[in-house]
Design an enzyme around this catalytic site. Structure first.
Site, mmCIF file in Angstrom:
data_model
loop_
_atom_site.group_PDB
_atom_site.id
_atom_site.type_symbol
_atom_site.label_atom_id
_atom_site.label_comp_id
_atom_site.label_asym_id
_atom_site.label_seq_id
_atom_site.Cartn_x
_atom_site.Cartn_y
_atom_site.Cartn_z
ATOM 1 C CE LYS A 80 42.469 33.380 40.301
ATOM 2 N NZ LYS A 80 42.824 34.737 39.837
ATOM 3 C CB SER A 155 40.518 36.983 42.162
ATOM 4 O OG SER A 155 41.283 36.759 40.988
ATOM 5 C CB SER A 179 43.791 38.573 40.237
ATOM 6 O OG SER A 179 42.541 39.123 40.540
HETATM 7 N N1 GLN Z 1 40.378 43.052 41.605
HETATM 8 C C1 GLN Z 1 40.163 43.176 40.194
HETATM 9 C C2 GLN Z 1 38.730 42.869 39.881
HETATM 10 O O1 GLN Z 1 37.998 42.659 40.770
HETATM 11 C C3 GLN Z 1 41.116 42.301 39.443
HETATM 12 C C4 GLN Z 1 40.690 40.883 39.310
HETATM 13 C C5 GLN Z 1 41.663 40.051 38.549
HETATM 14 O O2 GLN Z 1 42.773 40.480 38.240
HETATM 15 N N2 GLN Z 1 41.219 38.855 38.179
HETATM 16 O O3 GLN Z 1 38.337 42.825 38.753
#
Ligand code: GLN
Length: 493
Positions: A80, A155, A179
């Site tokens: 990532k 994400s 994420s």
């Molecule tokens: N979807 C969650 C957010 O928008 C988690 C994001 C993540 O785990 N980086 O914060």
């Protein structure tokens, strides 16, 4: 022999170690898949074909000399793009860091490379890992390989899509509120968030430091174990990293706990879930029961406050972590206009560098930390976080005197309330998007390990969309969580 690109990381490493294929063959197979498929999927922000082939040939040369090559020798991996790598760029899918070159490599990535893995590229994400669909990347959206009209989740959507499309057997993501697990669930792969502190965060660009954790996306549970074990352990560069050994996990996976007792929270059996989620979840619970597990209904009374607490704690920390991108020391710098001073330069650099979701989060985070609101929001959220941790402690801690409550080896939940949605479906309403994280944020708030494994499918307009089963365990019982997940893989068949 199956195509090298379709093999698990574990099997591929075995084939290479036995000399039945070379690391170069394996990396070529991966690069071939990327060349053929990524024009449509768009999982990668950047790939390093020449460098990856050089690295693969170096692995082959080490093997030829009879040197130990590591448990992941020759295995192609994707990373990532919020994990620092000392070559290429580390963009976080943000205009702010579009040209940023990191002088060092994140510990998690460094350890995979030391184990012999070959990084083939950097994957797409929601800007600074803030989002649940990868639509918030400043560059482009990644498509779900199972249905190109739908999001891959986020994400870590690029990493999930790369693994689901067979481009690499394993990829790294980061999980602050889901994420790794949520995109794994939506793309039909395995995603594991280890215990907070299990894997070093050094070189992971910080979003919310008390919640962030690096985790693998893989096609099966054994690979999740192999990759996590290779990354885990104390790192002097991250004071929150724990000295908890993780060696030999892959060999000890097929031993689920004796007298397996699993907690099913009443709160997750919700009519607000997609019907296919409820159906697949009940079937999973039944299969565990049929296999001899004791299923106990538990209460997680504070689960419903998870989203509110998470979006206060995470945004408060983000507003502080992202303060460093001032255009002077870090990040994109706006042109200085005549008559402007430093304050205007900061403001314009940040306005130009950050996308709308990141700006929204910095503003909200700053607000909840400001005097007068700190107690009402931030401090309250911390208290709720403690209550949520208490809910899990009760379920996963010692059994009560009457034997009815507690004593669970793990808790089962759906990973998400529904399958992958269509592009644009939730973009206009940030709250609707935030609510999708209801089942994943609690593991981060409590700091406990949680895995998502494929549990079934939802049929929507002719597409078969994957759904994930989530298994959560007590802190540092990562191996137990992986074992129960492995058991589920066998049960599911
Ligand atoms: N979807 C969650 C957010 O928008 C988690 C994001 C993540 O785990 N980086 O914060």
């Amino acid at each position: 022999m199956a195509s090298l690109a379709d093999m698990s990381a574990f099997d591929l490493a075995g084939v290479i170690a036995r000399g039945e294929a070379s690391a170069e063959d394996a990396v070529r197979a991966s690069l071939g898949r990327i060349a053929a498929g990524d024009g449509a999927v768009r999982a990668f922000i950047e790939t390093f074909p020449d460098r990856a082939l050089d690295a693969a040939r170096a692995v082959d040369a080490r093997r030829a000399r009879g040197e130990a090559a590591g448990p992941l020798a020759g295995v192609p991996v994707a990373v990532k793009d919020n994990l620092c790598l000392e070559w290429g760029r580390t963009t976080c899918a943000s205009r702010m860091l579009e040209h940023y070159r990191s002088p060092y490599t994140a510990t998690a990535v460094r350890r995979l490379i030391d184990a012999g893995a070959v990084v083939v590229g950097k994957t797409n994400l929601d800007e600074f890992a803030m989002g649940s669909s990868t639509e918030r990347s400043a560059f482009f959206a990644t498509r779900n390989p199972r249905d190109p009209g739908r999001v891959p989740g986020g994400s870590s959507g690029g990493s999930a899509a790369a693994v689901a499309a067979g481009m690499t057997p394993a990829a790294l993501g980061s999980d602050t509120g889901g994420s790794v697990r949520q995109p794994a669930s939506m793309c039909g792969v395995v995603g594991f968030k280890p215990t907070y502190g299990r894997v070093s965060r050094y070189g992971l660009v910080a979003f919310a430091s008390s919640l962030d954790q690096v985790g693998p996306l893989t096609r099966d549970v054994r690979d999740a174990a192999v990759v996590t074990a290779a990354m885990a352990g104390r790192d002097p560069c991250d004071a929150t990293s724990a000295d908890a050994p993780a060696a030999g996990w892959a060999e000890r996976l097929d031993e689920p706990p004796a007298g397996l007792r699993l907690g099913v929270p009443r709160e997750v059996r919700s009519p607000q879930n997609h019907p296919a989620v409820n159906f697949a979840f009940e079937r999973a619970v039944m299969k565990f029961r049929d296999a001899g597990a004791e299923i106990v209904e538990i209460d997680l009374p504070h689960l419903r406050h998870g989203i509110a607490a998470y979006y206060i704690v995470a945004l408060a920390e983000a507003s502080s972590n992202l303060g460093r991108y001032d255009g002077i020391r870090y990040g994109r710098r706006a042109e200085l206009r005549p008559g402007e001073g430093l304050a205007e330069l900061y403001a314009r650099s940040r306005a130009e560098g950050f996308g709308p979701e990141v700006r929204r989060r910095i503003l909200l985070g700053t607000h909840v930390l400001s005097s007068g609101y700190y107690d009402a929001y931030y401090l309250t959220a911390l208290k709720v976080r403690r209550l949520i941790k208490g809910d899990f402690d009760r379920a996963l801690g010692p059994r009560s005197a009457d034997g009815r409550a507690g004593g669970c080896h793990a808790v089962l939940m759906p990973t998400t309330p529904g399958p992958a949605w269509k592009f644009g479906e939730k973009s206009a309403d940030p709250l609707a998007m935030y609510l999708e994280d209801v089942y994943t944020v609690t593991a981060n708030l409590a700091g406990i390990p949680a895995i998502s494994v494929p549990m079934g499918e939802a049929e929507e307009e002719g597409s078969r969309l994957p759904l994930g089963l989530q298994i959560l365990g007590p802190a540092f019982e990562d191996l137990r969580v992986l074992r129960i997940a492995r058991m589920w893989e066998h049960l599911r068949g």
